[in-house]
Design an enzyme around this catalytic site. Structure first.
Site, mmCIF file in Angstrom:
data_model
loop_
_atom_site.group_PDB
_atom_site.id
_atom_site.type_symbol
_atom_site.label_atom_id
_atom_site.label_comp_id
_atom_site.label_asym_id
_atom_site.label_seq_id
_atom_site.Cartn_x
_atom_site.Cartn_y
_atom_site.Cartn_z
ATOM 1 N N CYS A 1 0.862 -1.173 0.000
ATOM 2 C CA CYS A 1 0.000 0.000 0.000
ATOM 3 C C CYS A 1 0.907 1.235 0.000
ATOM 4 C CB CYS A 1 -0.898 -0.003 1.226
ATOM 5 S SG CYS A 1 -1.858 1.526 1.408
ATOM 6 N N ASP B 1 -0.319 -5.810 0.289
ATOM 7 C CA ASP B 1 -1.557 -6.082 -0.432
ATOM 8 C C ASP B 1 -1.342 -7.358 -1.234
ATOM 9 O OD1 ASP B 1 -3.105 -3.829 0.335
ATOM 10 O OD2 ASP B 1 -2.052 -2.578 -1.113
#
Length: 154
Positions: free
Chosen positions: A52, A59
């Site tokens: 992120c 992620d």
């Protein structure tokens, strides 16, 4: 059946350090050897990882790439290293997905390419990102990407 010329490849068959960023990663291609024949190539990366850009938290996504070659195939080791280079790269889901697709289109100039990125939920919301170059060539078989819609525990 002619043998594929791999003389110009720099990564296949050698020990290669993981690239530290997508910009540093080297994507390579090989001749398809099947000019005039439309067929679909699929790569699936069920454990894709990026960061992120705001929090630095990881992620995760299940990525499916389908393309119809027009003379070139992506060399799979270089693709693996390229996808792995996102592991320490901070970018939004949409940017990662579209950047991967555009880099492949730039390298291969395929007749058609699509990417489906099924991002695992963060904050309770899954984000799925889809991009393609246009309509696929008529008559090619395009199987479903096979990734179920996120249902949570319900």
């Amino acid at each position: 059946m002619p043998k594929t010329d791999v003389s110009g490849l720099s990564q296949l068959g050698t020990k290669v350090d993981l690239p530290q960023s997508p910009e540093e990663a080297v994507l390579e291609r090989v001749p398809s050897g099947h000019e005039g024949t439309d067929f679909v190539v699929r790569f699936t990366a069920p454990e894709f990882t990026s960061l992120c850009p705001m929090t630095g938290q990881p992620d995760f996504a299940h990525i499916v790439i389908d393309y119809v070659p027009d003379g070139w195939l992506v060399e799979s080791k270089s693709l693996k290293l390229f996808l792995h280079s996102f592991r320490n790269h901070g970018a939004f889901h949409e940017d990662c997905t579209v950047d991967i697709a555009k880099r492949l289109v730039s390298l291969l100039s395929p007749k058609w390419l699509r990417i489906g990125a099924y991002w695992y939920p963060r904050g309770g919301i899954p984000i799925d990102v889809f991009w393609q170059t246009g309509n696929p060539p008529e008559g090619v078989w395009l199987p479903d990407q096979g990734v179920p819609t996120y249902r949570g525990r319900g």
